[in-house]
Design an enzyme around this catalytic site. Sequence first.
Site, short mmCIF file in Angstrom:
data_model
loop_
_atom_site.label_atom_id
_atom_site.label_comp_id
_atom_site.label_asym_id
_atom_site.label_seq_id
_atom_site.Cartn_x
_atom_site.Cartn_y
_atom_site.Cartn_z
N GLY A 241 0.84 -1.19 0.00
CA GLY A 241 0.00 0.00 0.00
C GLY A 241 0.87 1.24 0.00
O GLY A 241 2.03 1.21 -0.42
N SER A 242 0.32 2.31 0.52
CA SER A 242 1.02 3.59 0.47
C SER A 242 2.19 3.62 1.46
O SER A 242 2.22 2.86 2.43
CB SER A 242 0.04 4.71 0.83
OG SER A 242 -0.50 4.44 2.12
N GLY A 246 2.90 2.09 5.30
CA GLY A 246 4.13 1.37 5.68
C GLY A 246 4.82 2.01 6.87
O GLY A 246 5.36 1.32 7.73
N GLU A 263 5.71 -3.40 0.68
CA GLU A 263 5.68 -3.06 -0.75
C GLU A 263 4.89 -1.77 -0.86
O GLU A 263 3.66 -1.79 -0.90
CB GLU A 263 4.99 -4.18 -1.55
CG GLU A 263 5.69 -5.52 -1.50
CD GLU A 263 6.87 -5.61 -2.48
OE1 GLU A 263 7.11 -4.65 -3.25
OE2 GLU A 263 7.56 -6.64 -2.46
N CYS A 297 1.65 0.84 -8.79
CA CYS A 297 2.80 1.28 -8.00
C CYS A 297 3.98 1.55 -8.94
O CYS A 297 4.84 2.37 -8.65
CB CYS A 297 3.17 0.24 -6.96
SG CYS A 297 3.32 -1.41 -7.63
P1 NAD Z 1 -3.44 2.24 1.37
O1 NAD Z 1 -2.14 2.46 2.04
O2 NAD Z 1 -4.51 3.25 1.54
O3 NAD Z 1 -4.08 0.84 1.85
C1 NAD Z 1 -3.43 -0.38 1.65
C2 NAD Z 1 -3.91 -1.41 2.64
O4 NAD Z 1 -3.41 -1.08 3.94
C3 NAD Z 1 -5.43 -1.48 2.81
O5 NAD Z 1 -5.80 -2.82 2.95
C4 NAD Z 1 -5.68 -0.69 4.09
O6 NAD Z 1 -6.86 -1.06 4.75
C5 NAD Z 1 -4.45 -1.07 4.89
N1 NAD Z 1 -4.03 -0.12 5.94
C6 NAD Z 1 -3.97 1.23 5.84
N2 NAD Z 1 -3.43 1.75 6.96
C7 NAD Z 1 -3.14 0.70 7.77
C8 NAD Z 1 -2.57 0.59 9.07
N3 NAD Z 1 -2.18 1.67 9.76
N4 NAD Z 1 -2.41 -0.64 9.61
C9 NAD Z 1 -2.78 -1.74 8.92
N5 NAD Z 1 -3.33 -1.70 7.68
C10 NAD Z 1 -3.52 -0.48 7.12
O7 NAD Z 1 -3.12 2.02 -0.20
P2 NAD Z 1 -4.12 1.95 -1.44
O8 NAD Z 1 -4.68 3.31 -1.70
O9 NAD Z 1 -5.06 0.80 -1.29
O10 NAD Z 1 -3.10 1.56 -2.63
C11 NAD Z 1 -2.33 2.48 -3.34
C12 NAD Z 1 -0.93 2.55 -2.79
O11 NAD Z 1 -0.34 1.24 -2.76
C13 NAD Z 1 0.00 3.37 -3.69
O12 NAD Z 1 0.85 4.13 -2.87
C14 NAD Z 1 0.78 2.30 -4.46
O13 NAD Z 1 2.02 2.73 -4.96
C15 NAD Z 1 0.92 1.25 -3.41
N6 NAD Z 1 1.18 -0.08 -3.99
C16 NAD Z 1 2.43 -0.59 -3.88
C17 NAD Z 1 2.71 -1.82 -4.48
C18 NAD Z 1 4.10 -2.40 -4.42
O14 NAD Z 1 4.24 -3.59 -4.69
N7 NAD Z 1 5.13 -1.64 -4.08
C19 NAD Z 1 1.71 -2.53 -5.14
C20 NAD Z 1 0.43 -1.98 -5.20
C21 NAD Z 1 0.18 -0.75 -4.62
#
Ligand code: NAD
Length: 509
Positions: A241-242, A246, A263, A297
Site C-alpha cells: 500500500g502507500s 508502511g 511493498e 505502483c
Molecule cells: P493504502 O495504504 O490506503 O491501503 C493499503 C492497505 O493497507 C489497505 O488494505 C488498508 O486497509 C491497509 N491499511 C492502511 N493503513 C493501515 C494501518 N495503519 N495498519 C494496517 N493496515 C492499514 O493504499 P491503497 O490506496 O489501497 O493503494 C495504493 C498505494 O499502494 C499506492 O501508494 C501504491 O504505490 C501502493 N502499492 C504498492 C505496491 C508495491 O508492490 N510496491 C503494489 C500496489 C500498490
Amino acid sequence: MTSTALPTTDDLRALARARLRTIGVRVTEGEDLPARTPVTGEHLFGLRAATEDDVEEALAAARAAFLTWRTTPAPRRGDVVRRLGELLREHKGDLADLVTVEAGKIRSEALGEVQEMIDICDFAVGLSRQLYGRTIASERPGHRLAETWHPLGVVGVISAFNFPVAVWSWNTAVALVCGDTVVWKPSELTPLTALACHHLLARAAEETGAPGDVHRLLLGGRAVGELLVDDPRVALVSATGSTRMGRAVGPRVAARFGRSLLELGGNNAAIVAPSADLDLAVQSIVFAAAGTAGQRCTTLRRLIVHRDVADALVERLTAVYGRLPVGSPFDGTTLVGPLISTAALDALHAALDRVLAEGGKVLAGGNRRLAEEAPAAAYTEPVLVRVDRQTDVVREETFAPILYVLTYDTLDEAIALHNDVPQGLSSSIFTQDQREAEIFLSAAGSDCGIANVNIGTSGAEIGGAFGGEKDTGGGRESGSDAWKAYMRAATTTVNYSGTLTLAQGVSFL
Ligand code: NAD
C-alpha cells in the site's frame, strides 16, 4: 478524445452477483462495509466487516492449521496451489469481470492480472520441490554444517486496491508452499474479488485434503489490519500500500520483533537518451504512464528526456495523449478507465495546481470526463506536464495519471535527477548506447529495485523478485528467491566424528 458509454450501476450489480454465483460465493450482506464500483462511483451492496472476535478466531484457526501444515511435505503443499491455479484458469473471465467492476481495470489489464495469479501458482508449484538449503564446509573434522529452511507461521497479508488479486496470490501461493498459513486483509475497496479468491482457495484446499484454515479472509479497513499488525501470532506481516501505511505498519511490527515485508509507493522515472528509438519509447511511456489510469505502483510518473530529443518526444506524446480513449472499462476500445474515487481525482487536481503555480505547463490532457453521466465516478484524461525542476510535488507519488517531463544535458545529471526522490521502486532508460545502459544498471545508476532498458517501468513478470528500495519499503515478493522472506533458516551442525572439537581451535576440559 472519445468517451464510451457506461453501464448502469444496476447492470454492474447484476454482473457482480452473477460472477460471484458462478464462482460459488455466497455473500453475507451487512451494513458496515460498502462494496462500490468506480465504474459509476456508486454503491453495489453492503457487506459485513470482521469484528475483533472474528480476527481472534481466524488467527487461532490459522495458527492451529500451521501446526499440521508445517510438517506436510512441501511437494504435497504444492497440490493445493496447483488446484488453485486450475480453478483460476477455469474462472479467469469471471474474476477479471469482478476486478473490472471493483477496481475499474480495462478488460485486457483485468485478464492480465488474473493471468499473473495463474503464473505465480505455476511458479509456486515448481518451488514446492526446490526449497533448497546449502551445506557449508565445516572447519571441524567429522562435522556437517548445513542451512535448513523452515516455515515461519501465520502470514498476515494486507493488500492495496489497485492489484486486488495478484498481490494476494504472489504472497499466498508462495507462503503456502513454504508451509505457512495465511490470513488476508484485502483493501476495503475491493472485498468482492477477495471473497472470490478466498472461495476458490477454500475449494482447492477441500479437494486436495489440505486443512481448511490454511487460508482465512478478514474483510474490513485499517482497524482490522492493525489487529494483524499487533498480534504476535502473525509471524510475517506482508503489507502492500502507500508509504504512509508502511510508516505506521513497519515500526509496530518491529516493536514486537515480528517480520514485515513492505511493498509501498513508487515515483518511477524513465530516462530517454538521444539515441533512443522514439517509436518504442512512446509506446512504452504511454502504457506505463496512462495504463491502469496511472494507478500502478510502477506507473511512470517522471520522464527525464535529453534536451536534444525533448521537443520531438513531447510532440509525439502530446499527439497520443490527445486521442487516448477514456471511458467504460468494459468497452474494448477504452484504454483509460476510471480512477478509484473522486478523492483520487481531487489529489490529481491538487498536484496539478501546485505544479502549475510553480511554473509547470500542461502539454496535454487533464480534463475531467463523464462527469455528467457519472457524477460519483472519477474519469480523467491522463495529464502530461512540462516542469523545469524537480520540486516537492514532483517528488511525491500522486496516485493518478500525471506525468512530469523534465530535461537533462548529461547522463550524470539524468541519473542524479532520477534518484533524487524518496521512493525507489521501478526505473528505465531508453537508449541504443550500450555504455549508457550499463551505467544505468550499475551501482552508480538507478537506485531502484527494478531497472529496465528499452521497456517502461510497469508490467513486471512474476519470475523476478518484485519490490523497491527507500520509501518503497525494501520488500521483495513473487519470483527469484523472494520465498526466503516466508521461511526461517536454521544453521545446523552435526558431529559424526565421535570426538569433541571446538570451533576456532578453543580447548576446554
Ligand atoms: P493504502 O495504504 O490506503 O491501503 C493499503 C492497505 O493497507 C489497505 O488494505 C488498508 O486497509 C491497509 N491499511 C492502511 N493503513 C493501515 C494501518 N495503519 N495498519 C494496517 N493496515 C492499514 O493504499 P491503497 O490506496 O489501497 O493503494 C495504493 C498505494 O499502494 C499506492 O501508494 C501504491 O504505490 C501502493 N502499492 C504498492 C505496491 C508495491 O508492490 N510496491 C503494489 C500496489 C500498490
